[in-house]
Design a protein around this motif. Sequence first.
Motif, mmCIF file in Angstrom:
data_model
loop_
_atom_site.group_PDB
_atom_site.id
_atom_site.type_symbol
_atom_site.label_atom_id
_atom_site.label_comp_id
_atom_site.label_asym_id
_atom_site.label_seq_id
_atom_site.Cartn_x
_atom_site.Cartn_y
_atom_site.Cartn_z
ATOM 1 N N GLU A 168 0.850 -1.192 0.000
ATOM 2 C CA GLU A 168 0.000 0.000 0.000
ATOM 3 C C GLU A 168 0.886 1.243 0.000
ATOM 4 O O GLU A 168 1.907 1.293 0.679
ATOM 5 N N MET A 169 0.477 2.259 -0.791
ATOM 6 C CA MET A 169 1.335 3.427 -0.972
ATOM 7 C C MET A 169 1.643 4.147 0.337
ATOM 8 O O MET A 169 2.732 4.721 0.486
ATOM 9 N N GLU A 170 0.725 4.108 1.302
ATOM 10 C CA GLU A 170 1.002 4.785 2.582
ATOM 11 C C GLU A 170 2.151 4.131 3.349
ATOM 12 O O GLU A 170 2.730 4.733 4.254
ATOM 13 N N ARG A 171 2.485 2.874 2.970
ATOM 14 C CA ARG A 171 3.641 2.214 3.577
ATOM 15 C C ARG A 171 4.866 2.254 2.652
ATOM 16 O O ARG A 171 5.997 2.299 3.118
ATOM 17 N N VAL A 172 4.600 2.219 1.347
ATOM 18 C CA VAL A 172 5.696 2.190 0.369
ATOM 19 C C VAL A 172 6.521 3.475 0.419
ATOM 20 O O VAL A 172 7.758 3.440 0.462
ATOM 21 N N ILE A 173 5.853 4.622 0.420
ATOM 22 C CA ILE A 173 6.564 5.910 0.345
ATOM 23 C C ILE A 173 7.497 6.117 1.540
ATOM 24 O O ILE A 173 8.688 6.396 1.342
ATOM 25 N N PRO A 174 7.024 5.970 2.793
ATOM 26 C CA PRO A 174 7.961 6.139 3.911
ATOM 27 C C PRO A 174 9.088 5.110 3.929
ATOM 28 O O PRO A 174 10.210 5.413 4.341
ATOM 29 N N GLU A 175 8.814 3.882 3.431
ATOM 30 C CA GLU A 175 9.854 2.857 3.396
ATOM 31 C C GLU A 175 10.942 3.232 2.382
ATOM 32 O O GLU A 175 12.139 3.090 2.654
ATOM 33 N N ILE A 176 10.538 3.724 1.212
ATOM 34 C CA ILE A 176 11.530 4.156 0.222
ATOM 35 C C ILE A 176 12.332 5.338 0.760
ATOM 36 O O ILE A 176 13.568 5.385 0.607
ATOM 37 N N ASN A 177 11.659 6.284 1.400
ATOM 38 C CA ASN A 177 12.369 7.424 2.005
ATOM 39 C C ASN A 177 13.385 6.950 3.042
ATOM 40 O O ASN A 177 14.515 7.444 3.101
ATOM 41 N N ARG A 178 12.983 5.965 3.860
ATOM 42 C CA ARG A 178 13.879 5.448 4.905
ATOM 43 C C ARG A 178 15.097 4.766 4.282
ATOM 44 O O ARG A 178 16.246 5.023 4.666
ATOM 45 N N LEU A 179 14.842 3.891 3.301
ATOM 46 C CA LEU A 179 15.930 3.161 2.657
ATOM 47 C C LEU A 179 16.876 4.094 1.900
ATOM 48 O O LEU A 179 18.094 3.931 1.939
ATOM 49 N N ALA A 180 16.294 5.094 1.221
ATOM 50 C CA ALA A 180 17.115 6.037 0.460
ATOM 51 C C ALA A 180 18.026 6.839 1.396
ATOM 52 O O ALA A 180 19.214 7.030 1.110
ATOM 53 N N ALA A 181 17.469 7.290 2.522
ATOM 54 C CA ALA A 181 18.265 8.058 3.494
ATOM 55 C C ALA A 181 19.383 7.189 4.082
ATOM 56 O O ALA A 181 20.521 7.647 4.269
ATOM 57 N N GLU A 182 19.058 5.926 4.322
ATOM 58 C CA GLU A 182 20.030 4.965 4.876
ATOM 59 C C GLU A 182 21.203 4.767 3.910
ATOM 60 O O GLU A 182 22.371 4.765 4.313
ATOM 61 N N THR A 203 11.750 12.578 -0.333
ATOM 62 C CA THR A 203 12.618 13.586 0.278
ATOM 63 C C THR A 203 14.105 13.383 0.000
ATOM 64 O O THR A 203 14.893 14.297 0.218
ATOM 65 N N THR A 204 14.481 12.205 -0.469
ATOM 66 C CA THR A 204 15.906 11.881 -0.556
ATOM 67 C C THR A 204 16.265 11.252 -1.893
ATOM 68 O O THR A 204 15.523 10.413 -2.404
ATOM 69 N N GLY A 205 17.416 11.656 -2.457
ATOM 70 C CA GLY A 205 17.957 10.992 -3.638
ATOM 71 C C GLY A 205 17.618 11.676 -4.946
ATOM 72 O O GLY A 205 17.026 12.753 -5.003
ATOM 73 N N ASP A 206 18.018 11.003 -6.025
ATOM 74 C CA ASP A 206 17.754 11.439 -7.394
ATOM 75 C C ASP A 206 16.347 10.931 -7.733
ATOM 76 O O ASP A 206 16.160 9.777 -8.125
ATOM 77 N N ILE A 207 15.350 11.791 -7.541
ATOM 78 C CA ILE A 207 13.943 11.375 -7.627
ATOM 79 C C ILE A 207 13.417 11.624 -9.039
ATOM 80 O O ILE A 207 13.449 12.745 -9.542
#
Length: 267
Positions: A168-182, A203-207
């Motif tokens: 679900e997108m409400e979980r996908v977006i924060p997970e991608i943000n977390r992984l990208a920041a990591e 919020t993070t990376g080459d989007i």
Amino acid sequence: AEFSDMERVAKTIPEQAKKLADAFWPGPLTMIFEKTNAVPLETTGGLTSVAVRYPSNKVANALILAGGGFIAAPSANTSGRPSPTKAEHVIEDLGDKIDCIIDGGDAEIGLESTIVDFTEEIPTILRPGYYNKEMLEKVLGTVRVDPGILAEDSHVRPKADLTIIQGEMERVIPEINRLAAEQEKAGKKVGVICTDETREQYTTGDIKSIGLRAEDETIAHHLFAILRDFDEDGVEVIYSEAFDTPRMGQAIMNRLLKAAGHKVAEV
């Protein structure tokens, strides 16, 4: 470039194939038949079958007719690179290895054609594309999907390590943000594949937005070009949303899963 030429290359043309041709040719559809002796084994990799396209691009058709009615050719890229969708991609891959490029404009669809095998008892989809299973079934009735459709294929792999984040997108977006920041914290250059609908939430990376989820043809159109853009940007790790959209979702995910080496994280 003309349907009547089929008889010169295909030993038998089933009625169902004629129906499919009436519905979808010229266009992004490839049909496989038992070949005639007119088709050299050198052009079919030693197989007794031949894959036939009738493209809708007017420049391509003019070239085919100028060449005597038939052209046997691979896609214009080196092994292991995403398929080209514009002339610039061909220059990147082949450069001075070729004498010229005939530029028929950017690819309209952006994905390779749908492949249907008519050497099987039941028409079988070997590769999904612009024409999906439901569209084919409206013309043919029963259509089978080859179980090996998601087999490993380096043909569309980017240089970066790609992972699809599914859920679900409400979980996908924060997970991608977390992984990208990591990954950025670890010193990696990170890319994110999203859509116009979600672009502002990253919020993070080459989007990079791949298109509109509501118009999934735009996603198909940009997929290979975006993978190439990440290569040019020197991205090392990519996280992508999944695109199980109704119209072209199967074709898009088929290419995306291959590009990711089937690396999927469920959230």
